[in-house]
Design a protein around this motif. Structure first.
Motif, PDB file in Angstrom:
ATOM      1  N   GLN A  51       5.555 -27.876  -7.925  1.00  0.00           N
ATOM      2  CA  GLN A  51       5.979 -29.054  -8.822  1.00  0.00           C
ATOM      3  C   GLN A  51       5.937 -30.494  -8.258  1.00  0.00           C
ATOM      4  O   GLN A  51       7.123 -30.604  -7.485  1.00  0.00           O
ATOM      5  CB  GLN A  51       7.152 -28.483  -9.634  1.00  0.00           C
ATOM      6  CG  GLN A  51       7.294 -27.738 -10.586  1.00  0.00           C
ATOM      7  CD  GLN A  51       6.026 -27.675 -11.601  1.00  0.00           C
ATOM      8  OE1 GLN A  51       6.070 -28.808 -12.153  1.00  0.00           O
ATOM      9  NE2 GLN A  51       5.232 -26.489 -11.875  1.00  0.00           N
ATOM     10  N   ILE A  52       5.087 -31.065  -8.248  1.00  0.00           N
ATOM     11  CA  ILE A  52       5.047 -32.500  -7.345  1.00  0.00           C
ATOM     12  C   ILE A  52       5.442 -33.763  -8.357  1.00  0.00           C
ATOM     13  O   ILE A  52       4.772 -33.796  -9.343  1.00  0.00           O
ATOM     14  CB  ILE A  52       3.712 -32.619  -6.722  1.00  0.00           C
ATOM     15  CG1 ILE A  52       3.387 -31.497  -5.574  1.00  0.00           C
ATOM     16  CG2 ILE A  52       4.054 -33.888  -5.877  1.00  0.00           C
ATOM     17  CD1 ILE A  52       1.954 -31.556  -5.155  1.00  0.00           C
ATOM     18  N   GLU A  53       6.338 -34.589  -8.030  1.00  0.00           N
ATOM     19  CA  GLU A  53       6.464 -35.769  -8.701  1.00  0.00           C
ATOM     20  C   GLU A  53       6.444 -36.655  -7.771  1.00  0.00           C
ATOM     21  O   GLU A  53       7.523 -36.905  -6.763  1.00  0.00           O
ATOM     22  CB  GLU A  53       7.816 -35.490  -9.259  1.00  0.00           C
ATOM     23  CG  GLU A  53       8.186 -34.713 -10.461  1.00  0.00           C
ATOM     24  CD  GLU A  53       7.317 -34.777 -11.625  1.00  0.00           C
ATOM     25  OE1 GLU A  53       6.863 -35.928 -11.817  1.00  0.00           O
ATOM     26  OE2 GLU A  53       6.938 -33.729 -12.185  1.00  0.00           O
ATOM     27  N   GLY A  54       5.639 -37.776  -7.973  1.00  0.00           N
ATOM     28  CA  GLY A  54       5.666 -38.873  -7.105  1.00  0.00           C
ATOM     29  C   GLY A  54       4.962 -38.781  -5.814  1.00  0.00           C
ATOM     30  O   GLY A  54       4.007 -38.171  -5.799  1.00  0.00           O
ATOM     31  N   THR A  56       4.097 -37.306  -1.797  1.00  0.00           N
ATOM     32  CA  THR A  56       4.020 -35.830  -0.930  1.00  0.00           C
ATOM     33  C   THR A  56       3.237 -36.284   0.164  1.00  0.00           C
ATOM     34  O   THR A  56       2.919 -37.401   0.409  1.00  0.00           O
ATOM     35  CB  THR A  56       3.387 -34.914  -2.177  1.00  0.00           C
ATOM     36  OG1 THR A  56       3.473 -33.609  -1.246  1.00  0.00           O
ATOM     37  CG2 THR A  56       1.769 -35.106  -2.119  1.00  0.00           C
ATOM     38  N   PHE A  69       0.565 -39.712  -3.286  1.00  0.00           N
ATOM     39  CA  PHE A  69       1.029 -39.458  -4.633  1.00  0.00           C
ATOM     40  C   PHE A  69       0.465 -38.965  -5.739  1.00  0.00           C
ATOM     41  O   PHE A  69      -0.784 -39.279  -5.709  1.00  0.00           O
ATOM     42  CB  PHE A  69       1.996 -40.893  -5.047  1.00  0.00           C
ATOM     43  CG  PHE A  69       1.163 -42.176  -5.462  1.00  0.00           C
ATOM     44  CD1 PHE A  69       0.579 -43.126  -4.696  1.00  0.00           C
ATOM     45  CD2 PHE A  69       0.804 -42.217  -7.012  1.00  0.00           C
ATOM     46  CE1 PHE A  69      -0.180 -44.092  -5.070  1.00  0.00           C
ATOM     47  CE2 PHE A  69       0.191 -43.193  -7.229  1.00  0.00           C
ATOM     48  CZ  PHE A  69      -0.716 -44.106  -6.511  1.00  0.00           C
ATOM     49  N   VAL A  70       1.155 -38.163  -6.890  1.00  0.00           N
ATOM     50  CA  VAL A  70       0.419 -37.994  -7.844  1.00  0.00           C
ATOM     51  C   VAL A  70      -0.134 -38.779  -8.826  1.00  0.00           C
ATOM     52  O   VAL A  70       0.651 -39.841  -9.320  1.00  0.00           O
ATOM     53  CB  VAL A  70       1.443 -36.970  -8.645  1.00  0.00           C
ATOM     54  CG1 VAL A  70       0.676 -36.222  -9.805  1.00  0.00           C
ATOM     55  CG2 VAL A  70       1.927 -35.679  -7.938  1.00  0.00           C
ATOM     56  N   ARG A  73      -2.429 -34.920 -13.090  1.00  0.00           N
ATOM     57  CA  ARG A  73      -2.189 -33.515 -13.063  1.00  0.00           C
ATOM     58  C   ARG A  73      -3.427 -32.768 -13.686  1.00  0.00           C
ATOM     59  O   ARG A  73      -3.836 -33.415 -15.012  1.00  0.00           O
ATOM     60  CB  ARG A  73      -0.837 -33.352 -13.662  1.00  0.00           C
ATOM     61  CG  ARG A  73      -0.660 -31.859 -14.033  1.00  0.00           C
ATOM     62  CD  ARG A  73       0.859 -31.419 -13.249  1.00  0.00           C
ATOM     63  NE  ARG A  73       1.208 -30.375 -13.511  1.00  0.00           N
ATOM     64  CZ  ARG A  73       0.974 -28.888 -13.000  1.00  0.00           C
ATOM     65  NH1 ARG A  73       0.082 -29.173 -12.079  1.00  0.00           N
ATOM     66  NH2 ARG A  73       1.549 -27.917 -13.125  1.00  0.00           N
ATOM     67  N   TYR A  78      -3.666 -31.033  -8.731  1.00  0.00           N
ATOM     68  CA  TYR A  78      -3.085 -32.366  -8.638  1.00  0.00           C
ATOM     69  C   TYR A  78      -4.298 -33.370  -8.340  1.00  0.00           C
ATOM     70  O   TYR A  78      -5.142 -33.041  -7.318  1.00  0.00           O
ATOM     71  CB  TYR A  78      -2.034 -32.827  -7.983  1.00  0.00           C
ATOM     72  CG  TYR A  78      -0.830 -32.233  -8.516  1.00  0.00           C
ATOM     73  CD1 TYR A  78       0.106 -32.611  -9.411  1.00  0.00           C
ATOM     74  CD2 TYR A  78      -0.079 -30.948  -8.009  1.00  0.00           C
ATOM     75  CE1 TYR A  78       1.022 -32.173  -9.759  1.00  0.00           C
ATOM     76  CE2 TYR A  78       0.733 -30.304  -8.386  1.00  0.00           C
ATOM     77  CZ  TYR A  78       1.700 -31.065  -9.298  1.00  0.00           C
ATOM     78  OH  TYR A  78       2.743 -30.321  -9.716  1.00  0.00           O
TER      79      TYR A  78
END
Length: 109
Positions: A51-54, A56, A69-70, A73, A78
């Motif tokens: 679960q990636i938000e913003g 990484t 950044f994501v 999705r 991603y």
């Protein structure tokens, strides 16, 4: 059509299937394609998808980790856009893309 809206179509993309890691996530993902501006990462099992938000960190190789950044999705992963690459990261990505262009077969799983 504004190319910034569809950034993933503006750079030459290299199709590959190599294992990669995202941040500290324990399960490896599969790098599906990559360009100077971003990458598509997917996981075989949805339960393994982080679960990636913003922001990484994408670890492509032992000596190549890129901040990203994501941007979108997918069902299994991603679309990441590379974010604020420093000079060494840009050079590492450039060398990696040149190797893919020269002989993509050596990066296949």
């Amino acid at each position: 059509l504004n190319p910034r809206i569809r950034w993933w179509e503006t750079q030459r993309r290299y199709r590959v299937e190599i294992p990669v890691k995202v941040q500290d996530w324990p399960h490896q993902g599969l790098l599906q394609d990559i360009s100077k501006s971003g990458a598509l990462i997917e996981w075989k099992n949805v339960s393994e998808t982080p679960q990636i938000e913003g922001s990484t960190l994408l670890n492509i190789r032992e000596n190549l980790s890129l901040p990203a950044f994501v941007a979108r999705r997918t069902n299994q992963g991603y679309g990441l856009r590379f974010d604020k690459l420093d000079g060494d990261e840009k050079q590492g990505l450039k060398r990696f893309l040149e190797q893919l262009k020269a002989d993509p077969s050596k990066f296949k799983r």
